[in-house]
Structures are given as C-alpha cells and as structure tokens.
Design a protein around this motif. Structure first.
Motif, mmCIF file in Angstrom:
data_model
loop_
_atom_site.group_PDB
_atom_site.id
_atom_site.type_symbol
_atom_site.label_atom_id
_atom_site.label_comp_id
_atom_site.label_asym_id
_atom_site.label_seq_id
_atom_site.Cartn_x
_atom_site.Cartn_y
_atom_site.Cartn_z
ATOM 1 N N MET A 1 31.786 -11.656 -27.908
ATOM 2 C CA MET A 1 31.727 -13.085 -27.598
ATOM 3 C C MET A 1 32.661 -13.438 -26.450
ATOM 4 O O MET A 1 32.347 -14.258 -25.614
ATOM 5 C CB MET A 1 32.040 -13.912 -28.842
ATOM 6 N N LEU A 2 33.832 -12.770 -26.438
ATOM 7 C CA LEU A 2 34.781 -13.039 -25.355
ATOM 8 C C LEU A 2 34.246 -12.565 -24.005
ATOM 9 O O LEU A 2 34.603 -13.091 -22.963
ATOM 10 C CB LEU A 2 36.130 -12.371 -25.648
ATOM 11 N N GLU A 3 33.373 -11.550 -24.071
ATOM 12 C CA GLU A 3 32.801 -11.045 -22.829
ATOM 13 C C GLU A 3 31.814 -12.041 -22.219
ATOM 14 O O GLU A 3 31.506 -11.974 -21.043
ATOM 15 C CB GLU A 3 32.103 -9.696 -23.070
ATOM 16 N N ARG A 4 31.310 -12.937 -23.058
ATOM 17 C CA ARG A 4 30.378 -13.955 -22.538
ATOM 18 C C ARG A 4 31.163 -15.233 -22.268
ATOM 19 O O ARG A 4 31.601 -15.907 -23.190
ATOM 20 C CB ARG A 4 29.252 -14.175 -23.545
ATOM 21 N N ASN A 5 31.301 -15.505 -20.978
ATOM 22 C CA ASN A 5 32.194 -16.581 -20.561
ATOM 23 C C ASN A 5 31.765 -17.978 -20.996
ATOM 24 O O ASN A 5 32.566 -18.896 -20.978
ATOM 25 C CB ASN A 5 32.358 -16.542 -19.047
ATOM 26 N N CYS A 6 30.509 -18.133 -21.364
ATOM 27 C CA CYS A 6 30.040 -19.465 -21.734
ATOM 28 C C CYS A 6 30.262 -19.781 -23.218
ATOM 29 O O CYS A 6 29.955 -20.874 -23.670
ATOM 30 C CB CYS A 6 28.585 -19.656 -21.338
ATOM 31 N N ILE A 7 30.781 -18.815 -23.968
ATOM 32 C CA ILE A 7 31.152 -19.117 -25.351
ATOM 33 C C ILE A 7 32.634 -19.489 -25.350
ATOM 34 O O ILE A 7 33.475 -18.694 -24.940
ATOM 35 C CB ILE A 7 30.898 -17.902 -26.278
ATOM 36 N N THR A 8 32.935 -20.683 -25.777
ATOM 37 C CA THR A 8 34.332 -21.153 -25.730
ATOM 38 C C THR A 8 35.151 -20.538 -26.858
ATOM 39 O O THR A 8 34.599 -20.068 -27.857
ATOM 40 C CB THR A 8 34.402 -22.685 -25.871
ATOM 41 N N HIS A 9 36.452 -20.578 -26.668
ATOM 42 C CA HIS A 9 37.362 -20.102 -27.717
ATOM 43 C C HIS A 9 37.126 -20.880 -29.009
ATOM 44 O O HIS A 9 37.154 -20.318 -30.099
ATOM 45 C CB HIS A 9 38.820 -20.273 -27.271
#
Ligand SMILES: [Zn+2]
Length: 203
Positions: free
Chosen positions: A34-42
């Motif tokens: 998920m962190l690798e996909r920049n459009c998923i926020t923390h």
C-alpha cells in the motif's frame, strides 16, 4: 540488530521478537504494497490495517518511503499524467517539453495546444454520398489544435487554418474529390508535428 525481510525493517533484538508477533509484521507485505502506491494515504492504510495514522507515518519512515506530503504530490503528478490527453503524451514521447495547463490544454514549445476529436460524418446524398471526417472549430484561446482521428493519428492545424465552424475532410487518398475537395489539404497536416517546432531532445 536484526532485520525483518518481510517488512524490511531494522530492529534491535528485543524489538525484533516483539515485532514478529505484531500485527504490523503479519500484515507487513500488505502495508508495504500500500505504501508503494502513492495515492493511498497514510490515513487510509491506518484504517485498513487497524493502526493509528501516526504509527503508519512512523512505519513508512522506517521502511524508507517518502513522507505523506511527498506521496500526495507524487500521486497528483501520476494522476495528471494518466489523464493527459494522447496528443500531449505523444508530444512528450517525441521529445517536446509539455507544460500542462489543464486537462485539455498545454504549452508545447511556448505554443498553446489543445486536443479535440474528429468524428465520421456523411456528406452528400445517395450516389454522391461520402463519408468524411468532421471537425469543429474549437472555442477559446489556442495556437494549435490537434484532432484525434479514429485511427489514432492526429490532424494538427495552426489557429489560422481553423476559421471554419465545422468542416469535413477525407483522411485518405481517393479518386473522387467529392464536395469537400477544398479541405483535402488538411491531409498534409496529419501528423505534422513540425508545427510545434523542434523537440528539445531528438530521439
Ligand atoms: Zn516484519
């Protein structure tokens, strides 16, 4: 120090033991993905995994990812790129520097460019009926307009040649000139990228 291969985290011996039993470790691969996909926020990751946002922020940092603000900026850039009209994508591939202004216009070599679509259109009646491509005059300010043809090529015209409300042209060579013979010179403007000037770098 110990290193967790799954989460790619460095931890001290005691911390490592605790880590291997934690939810973070169990979902390590998912968190990384998920962190690798920049459009998923923390915040979104936190919600899905069941951690606090602050914990996700710390993990992201430890795992070597960009901080939240950078991720957001990268996401926006990626989105804009994905939505970029084909003409600008093609121009970029040809080495032109494209400066996006909005979803449908951009500066290329200092020229204001827009993209429109050409549609098939029947002209004439009965035996004199031919099918041509129809283009409309774009509203608004521009220097160059590129119409995308159904076959994927572009008809590229400078503003001076777009003094029509709507016109038709035949994109292919044909024996009969038909009624739209005067607009046949548009054919020479198909894929006329030289109108944009020289690319910054040539491929
Ligand atoms: Zn782990």
């Amino acid at each position: 120090m110990r290193y967790c291969q799954t989460c790619r985290l460095q931890l001290d011996k005691r911390g490592f033991k605790r880590h291997t039993l934690s939810a973070v470790h169990r979902k390590g691969k998912l968190i990384r993905a998920m962190l690798e996909r920049n459009c998923i926020t923390h915040a979104e990751i936190a919600r899905r995994i069941g951690l606090t946002r602050e914990r996700v922020r710390q993990l992201a940092l430890q795992m070597g990812f960009a901080d939240g603000r950078s991720r957001h900026a990268i996401c926006r850039m990626e989105r804009r790129k994905k939505e970029m009209p084909e003409f600008f994508v093609q121009a970029q591939k040809r080495g032109f520097a494209v400066e996006l202004l909005g979803p449908r216009n951009a500066y290329i070599n200092g020229k204001l460019c827009i993209q429109r679509k050409a549609c098939w259109h029947d002209v004439g009646r009965s035996e004199y009926k031919y099918t041509y491509l129809s283009i409309r005059q774009p509203a608004g300010r521009f220097d160059i307009c590129a119409w995308k043809l159904p076959d994927g090529r572009f008809l590229i015209l400078p503003k001076e040649l777009t003094g029509f409300r709507q016109t038709t042209f035949n994109p292919e060579e044909s024996e009969h000139l038909g009624t739209a013979s005067s607009s046949h010179h548009y054919r020479q403007h198909i894929e006329r990228w030289s109108l944009l000037g020289r690319p910054r770098r040539s491929k």
